[in-house]
Motif scaffolding. Structure first.
Motif, mmCIF file in Angstrom:
data_model
loop_
_atom_site.group_PDB
_atom_site.id
_atom_site.type_symbol
_atom_site.label_atom_id
_atom_site.label_comp_id
_atom_site.label_asym_id
_atom_site.label_seq_id
_atom_site.Cartn_x
_atom_site.Cartn_y
_atom_site.Cartn_z
ATOM 1 N N GLU A 64 0.706 -1.352 0.056
ATOM 2 C CA GLU A 64 0.010 0.002 -0.013
ATOM 3 C C GLU A 64 0.977 1.249 0.143
ATOM 4 O O GLU A 64 0.350 2.220 -0.566
ATOM 5 C CB GLU A 64 -0.823 0.014 1.197
ATOM 6 C CG GLU A 64 -1.618 -1.027 1.398
ATOM 7 C CD GLU A 64 -3.278 -0.832 0.773
ATOM 8 O OE1 GLU A 64 -3.503 0.425 0.743
ATOM 9 O OE2 GLU A 64 -3.927 -1.799 0.391
ATOM 10 N N ALA A 65 1.993 1.046 0.696
ATOM 11 C CA ALA A 65 2.840 2.593 0.755
ATOM 12 C C ALA A 65 3.661 2.453 -0.653
ATOM 13 O O ALA A 65 4.275 3.499 -0.717
ATOM 14 C CB ALA A 65 3.599 2.264 2.026
ATOM 15 N N GLY A 66 3.747 1.505 -1.044
ATOM 16 C CA GLY A 66 4.656 1.552 -2.396
ATOM 17 C C GLY A 66 6.310 1.745 -1.890
ATOM 18 O O GLY A 66 6.895 2.731 -2.710
ATOM 19 N N ILE A 67 6.680 1.240 -0.979
ATOM 20 C CA ILE A 67 8.025 1.151 -0.646
ATOM 21 C C ILE A 67 8.918 -0.172 -0.573
ATOM 22 O O ILE A 67 8.066 -1.073 -0.248
ATOM 23 C CB ILE A 67 8.264 2.011 0.643
ATOM 24 C CG1 ILE A 67 7.543 1.268 2.021
ATOM 25 C CG2 ILE A 67 7.681 3.556 0.790
ATOM 26 C CD1 ILE A 67 7.557 1.726 3.180
ATOM 27 N N PRO A 68 9.890 -0.125 -0.734
ATOM 28 C CA PRO A 68 10.621 -1.564 -0.591
ATOM 29 C C PRO A 68 10.377 -1.924 0.714
ATOM 30 O O PRO A 68 10.792 -1.245 1.821
ATOM 31 C CB PRO A 68 11.977 -1.196 -1.289
ATOM 32 C CG PRO A 68 12.284 0.217 -0.963
ATOM 33 C CD PRO A 68 10.978 0.847 -1.154
ATOM 34 N N SER A 87 1.198 1.856 10.732
ATOM 35 C CA SER A 87 0.280 3.203 10.658
ATOM 36 C C SER A 87 0.834 4.191 10.327
ATOM 37 O O SER A 87 0.194 5.153 9.417
ATOM 38 C CB SER A 87 -0.418 3.265 12.099
ATOM 39 O OG SER A 87 0.334 3.575 12.873
ATOM 40 N N LEU A 88 2.114 4.311 10.312
ATOM 41 C CA LEU A 88 2.887 5.381 9.795
ATOM 42 C C LEU A 88 3.199 5.556 8.488
ATOM 43 O O LEU A 88 3.366 6.571 7.896
ATOM 44 C CB LEU A 88 4.197 5.746 10.789
ATOM 45 C CG LEU A 88 4.097 5.920 12.207
ATOM 46 C CD1 LEU A 88 5.337 5.942 12.788
ATOM 47 C CD2 LEU A 88 3.436 7.404 12.478
ATOM 48 N N VAL A 89 3.646 4.361 7.813
ATOM 49 C CA VAL A 89 3.886 4.422 6.443
ATOM 50 C C VAL A 89 2.894 4.462 5.555
ATOM 51 O O VAL A 89 3.006 4.615 4.403
ATOM 52 C CB VAL A 89 4.931 3.060 6.089
ATOM 53 C CG1 VAL A 89 6.233 3.058 7.064
ATOM 54 C CG2 VAL A 89 4.264 1.875 6.143
ATOM 55 N N LEU A 90 1.687 3.863 5.917
ATOM 56 C CA LEU A 90 0.388 3.964 5.035
ATOM 57 C C LEU A 90 0.016 5.243 4.452
ATOM 58 O O LEU A 90 -0.036 6.294 5.356
ATOM 59 C CB LEU A 90 -0.878 3.142 5.788
ATOM 60 C CG LEU A 90 -0.599 1.643 6.012
ATOM 61 C CD1 LEU A 90 -1.956 1.320 6.915
ATOM 62 C CD2 LEU A 90 -0.772 0.964 4.715
ATOM 63 N N LEU B 137 13.062 9.004 6.600
ATOM 64 C CA LEU B 137 12.448 7.616 6.466
ATOM 65 C C LEU B 137 10.895 7.742 6.251
ATOM 66 O O LEU B 137 10.291 8.935 6.533
ATOM 67 C CB LEU B 137 12.468 7.068 7.764
ATOM 68 C CG LEU B 137 13.921 6.148 8.295
ATOM 69 C CD1 LEU B 137 13.881 5.849 9.531
ATOM 70 C CD2 LEU B 137 14.460 5.261 7.088
ATOM 71 N N PRO B 138 10.213 6.734 5.571
ATOM 72 C CA PRO B 138 8.783 7.023 5.123
ATOM 73 C C PRO B 138 7.946 7.131 6.327
ATOM 74 O O PRO B 138 6.924 7.408 6.218
ATOM 75 C CB PRO B 138 8.767 6.025 4.215
ATOM 76 C CG PRO B 138 9.795 5.217 3.881
ATOM 77 C CD PRO B 138 10.606 5.840 5.044
ATOM 78 N N ILE B 139 8.176 6.783 7.605
ATOM 79 C CA ILE B 139 7.372 6.951 8.439
ATOM 80 C C ILE B 139 7.342 8.257 8.960
ATOM 81 O O ILE B 139 6.428 8.738 9.767
ATOM 82 C CB ILE B 139 8.148 6.232 9.996
ATOM 83 C CG1 ILE B 139 9.533 6.575 9.990
ATOM 84 C CG2 ILE B 139 8.004 4.722 9.565
ATOM 85 C CD1 ILE B 139 10.080 6.002 11.379
ATOM 86 N N PHE B 140 8.163 9.214 8.422
ATOM 87 C CA PHE B 140 8.110 10.670 9.224
ATOM 88 C C PHE B 140 7.431 11.460 7.988
ATOM 89 O O PHE B 140 7.881 11.766 6.822
ATOM 90 C CB PHE B 140 9.532 11.408 9.174
ATOM 91 C CG PHE B 140 10.359 10.382 10.380
ATOM 92 C CD1 PHE B 140 9.856 10.803 11.963
ATOM 93 C CD2 PHE B 140 11.293 10.035 10.309
ATOM 94 C CE1 PHE B 140 10.538 10.007 12.612
ATOM 95 C CE2 PHE B 140 12.019 9.181 11.150
ATOM 96 C CZ PHE B 140 11.576 9.390 12.435
#
Lengths: 530, 347
Positions: A64-68, A87-90, B137-140
């Motif tokens: 869903e996040a489109g990340i590796p 929940s943070l990357v979505l 990082l994508p979490i941020f």
């Protein structure tokens, strides 16, 4: 879900116990009883059955996040919590949902049971699109389990008590054992009529604090009953109305893990509840705890394992006899009742934990010195006139453990912790010397102060020799005194040994690595105590 | 290559200067006044005029600082050097370095989100872009400032209603003033400051940045009732006896690190407000794209993941070590310790 998320935020945004209790009491008062039931369930540490493996959930989030995947892993190392990382990357939610908590749990989460991978994937993806921020985090927590939010079962009970006016003990009793979270169960939980008693329910366990002062401060030795502190699984065995139940202290039903004990319960008079310790037992002696672990670890109990690791219940106490609650009676009377009930011949796996004769404190000290030989963890001291209380209380019962084994070991790997220790290196691997090489033998997580953890974290960052994912190899320079309770031969470990409850006692900044202990020292302990 | 990493920081040989050196040098070009970028002791500094006041507070009134306007070109040994807004704090600049047709830009710390207390970030085209990666990082991902500040006001109002004071931790230079600026005209207050914050807030006022009225806590009589006050203090004040005077209070920290629940809980804070003066993941990638750079140097933060991401998406990238290894909140801890120096320097 919004109301529950608001409750979670209120609990999570204060470090004051009273405010947490008030926030929960408000919620329980206003919420739909069906929601309140689920809130009680999850806040007190229970969790819905895990229906989606955490790794699969992470894989969907990565899509869903489109990340590796590796980038997700980096995020996970920084966050230290899988549900939170997801929940943070979505991507941000697309819709909002006003559906209540029980809908989310029963119709959305539990509905995933038995569905195909594709259907689950679809359903979870839709949920993510309807939930944002805290709600999404909570949903992920519900799926992955391990719902720890800084509230204990004790606090939930206090909140329920505040809201309903019912005393803590009754609530604890009602919450013990099988409790299915629905509106009726919540209403029954806070019902004013306390004459209910589910036939299966054990009593809350009475627990002891560690002895704090000299024995003499306890007064006259004659007022105390002294027993071995056995190293097994604390449990209650019940026989009521023809049914048998075995509950562990984690309030888990373990009757199917120990069928010989459940069978033996039938020999007890109807309306009996025993409190005792499940121990692996051969030739009137306990086996090491690791043997019991080996048996618990088996998904199927084969005749072989039943033969190799037979168990007994070593009864400490009797809480109910002839369907009468004996807990308010003095221990000396309960002990007489226990002795009158447990008069079986040799092959029934129900025994009485023996009383250690101790006329004075000197005799108690000398028994304490023999505890390891008995494969016991130490002694229990119980006032002969004590009632069987609820939870951990000071004064009536004390545990006096034997001093742990200690060795000086060198830290060789470090890894970042989880939760509140995320992105601080708090998980360490320790090694001892063998022929000029350091052999890892234990991991430990606790024992340092926050100040020491920060100092060590900063040292680790500056002295990393290699990184493999979250794990860093560090220069073998820091020595720590480790304590542990038991030592066992273990073919699964490189060192050939496994230790129980390893923890850090002290950071030996005074000691060079070359002076740390050797594997030989550990083998010596193994010969003596293993 | 115009720049090379050395043990004192990034060095431009052709122009004979360092950018943000961490040890004393002859000629230093400074991106901004934070302690891990503007180090004391160099013989001469070049910095932005916008940041002059705060640089002097940090580097000392005696320091030899040449100040230039944004966009103004200075020639150092034939190398053309100019500063361009980085949007991080007052006076924060990206350093554009041009020599023989090659252009290199050192971003310092930066954010692309608007901030009333400093000039807005301007993308600068270059061949080589040196970027920070504090939150790489994508979490941020940050919510807009106005949403975060609405949370701050709600928190304050809840505390006031409960008869408590509100203690907000924010870096003494930059974040504190950004928060203060965003509270202008809000129905809040009184706003009380710690010495470190007060002194730099005065610098902001002297630099022409609009700030709300503040009360310096140290000048107030002991035993004053602080119920309903909003206290702005550096993170180093957390857990210190200085806080006792405020009685019953709720504590919060305004920082990008508050995106992670564990980072807040570890500090035993009541609330965390996710407000950062650095770029978040999407803004970092967008900013890199906007430079058109062929090569990206990544420093200060999550260097390895950002480098790997850039390489995997077809760009040339390398990781450049900094003395301030800020792989996680260690860098902000350093900043915390540095602001503790300020705490001693009462106005």
């Amino acid at each position: 879900m919004k109301r529950f998320a608001a409750l979670f935020s209120a609990i999570d945004s204060t470090t004051r116990t009273n405010e947490k209790v008030l926030a929960m009491a408000d919620y329980f008062r206003d919420a739909d009883p069906h929601d309140a039931a689920w809130a009680v369930h999850v806040l007190s540490g229970e969790r819905p059955k895990r229906l989606v493996p955490a790794r699969r959930l992470a894989a969907w989030a990565i899509e869903e996040a489109g990340i590796p995947e590796w980038l997700f892993e980096e995020g996970y190392h920084a966050v230290g919590d899988l549900a939170e990382t997801i929940s943070l990357v979505l991507p941000p939610a697309r819709r909002e949902s006003d559906m209540p908590l029980h809908h989310w749990i029963e119709d959305r989460l539990l509905a995933l049971a038995g569905q195909s991978d594709d259907v689950q994937r679809q359903a979870v993806g839709e949920a993510w699109q309807e939930l944002s921020g805290v709600e999404r985090f909570l949903w992920n927590k519900l799926i992955t389990g391990g719902f720890r939010v800084g509230v204990s079962r004790l606090l939930v009970i206090r909140a329920l008590s505040k809201m309903s006016g019912i005393d803590d003990a009754t609530l604890t009793h009602r919450l013990t054992g099988h409790w299915h979270p629905d509106a009726a169960a919540f209403s029954a939980l806070v019902a004013a009529d306390t004459a209910d008693a589910d036939v299966s329910r054990p009593y809350p366990f009475f627990l002891a604090y560690a002895l704090e002062h000299e024995l003499e401060s306890l007064g006259n030795a004659g007022e105390w009953q002294v027993e071995w502190k056995w190293d097994g699984i604390r449990a209650q065995l019940l026989h009521r109305r023809g049914q048998r139940f075995l509950w562990s202290r984690g309030e888990e039903s373990v009757a199917d893990r120990f069928p010989e004990l459940a069978d033996a319960a039938a020999l007890l008079p109807p309306g009996t509840a025993l409190d005792g310790e499940i121990l692996p037992w051969v030739d009137e002696r306990p086996l090491p705890f690791a043997e019991l672990q080996r048996r618990i670890g088996r998904t199927k109990l084969t005749p072989k394992i039943l033969r190799e690791v037979p168990v007994v219940l070593l009864a400490y106490d009797i809480l109910e006899l002839d369907a009468r609650d004996l807990r308010a009676d003095p221990l000396s009377e309960r002990r007489r009742a226990l002795e009158s009930v447990l008069r079986f011949s040799g092959d029934v796996p129900l025994r009485i934990s023996p009383i250690i004769p101790a006329a004075d404190w000197g005799a108690v000290r000398s028994a304490h010195g023999r505890a390891r030989d008995m494969l016991a963890e130490g002694l229990m001291l119980k006032r002969r006139d004590s009632a069987y209380g609820v939870g951990r209380r000071k004064g009536a019962w004390w545990k006096w453990k034997v001093a742990p084994h200690t060795v000086d070991a060198v830290m060789i790997y470090a890894q970042a912790g989880h939760g509140r220790r995320a992105s601080l290196h708090t998980d360490y691997t320790f090694a001892v010397w063998q022929d000029g090489q350091l052999v890892p033998f234990a991991k430990a997580y606790s024992g340092l102060t926050d100040v020491e953890i920060r100092a060590l974290d900063s040292w680790i960052r500056k002295n990393t020799t290699e990184k493999f994912g979250p794990v860093r190899s560090v220069k073998p320079e820091q020595v720590f005194e480790l304590a542990f309770e038991g030592i066992q031969r273990s073919p699964r470990h490189k060192s050939g040994i496994a230790v129980r409850f390893p923890r850090i006692l002290r950071w030996r900044t005074d000691k060079p690595a070359a002076e740390a202990d050797s594997l030989e020292t550990l083998h010596g302990l193994l010969e003596k105590f293993g | 290559m115009l720049l090379r990493p050395t043990d004192r920081g990034l060095f431009c040989e052709a122009g004979n200067f360092y950018v943000d050196p961490w040890q004393p040098v002859d000629r230093a070009v400074i991106t901004h006044a934070h302690g891990d970028h503007a180090r004391w002791g160099s013989r001469s500094y070049l910095g932005s005029r916008e940041g002059e006041r705060v640089m002097r507070t940090r580097l000392g009134e005696q320091a030899h600082i040449r100040c230039v306007d944004f966009g103004e070109v200075v020639t150092l040994d034939g190398v053309r050097v100019s500063l361009h807004p980085a949007g991080h704090i007052l006076g924060s600049a990206q350093v554009r370095i041009e020599h023989q047709g090659e252009v290199c830009v050192v971003s310092g710390d930066y954010k692309t989100e608007p901030d009333d207390t400093c000039s807005a970030f301007e993308p600068v085209r270059c061949h080589t872009f040196v970027t920070e990666s504090t939150f790489g990082l994508p979490i941020f991902r940050w919510d807009p400032q106005h949403e975060v500040m609405a949370e701050v006001r709600d928190w304050w109002a809840g505390n006031r209603d409960a008869g408590r004071s509100s203690i907000l931790f924010a870096y003494a230079l930059g974040k504190a003033q950004r928060v203060l600026s965003a509270l202008r005209g809000a129905d809040i207050g009184p706003i009380v400051t710690h010495g470190a914050v007060e002194r730099l807030t005065r610098d902001y006022r002297d630099s022409g940045v609009a700030m709300p009225d503040t009360i310096y806590a140290g000048a107030e009589p002991r035993g004053r009732d602080w119920k309903g006050a909003l206290i702005v203090a550096p993170p180093s004040a957390a857990g210190s006896p200085w806080l006792r005077r405020f009685g019953a209070s709720s504590t919060a920290f305004a920082s990008g690190w508050m995106r992670i629940r564990g980072a807040r809980r570890r500090r035993s804070l009541d609330r965390g407000f996710v407000l950062s003066d650095h770029v978040d993941w999407p803004a970092l990638l967008a900013a890199i794209d906007a430079t058109g750079a062929e090569c990206v140097w990544v420093t200060h933060g999550y260097r390895e993941p950002v480098v790997r991401w850039l390489r995997d998406t077809g760009r040339e990238a390398r990781s450049v070590a900094s003395q301030w290894e800020g792989e996680d909140d260690a860098s902000e801890l350093d900043a915390t310790e540095l602001s503790a120096e300020d705490a001693a320097a009462q106005p």
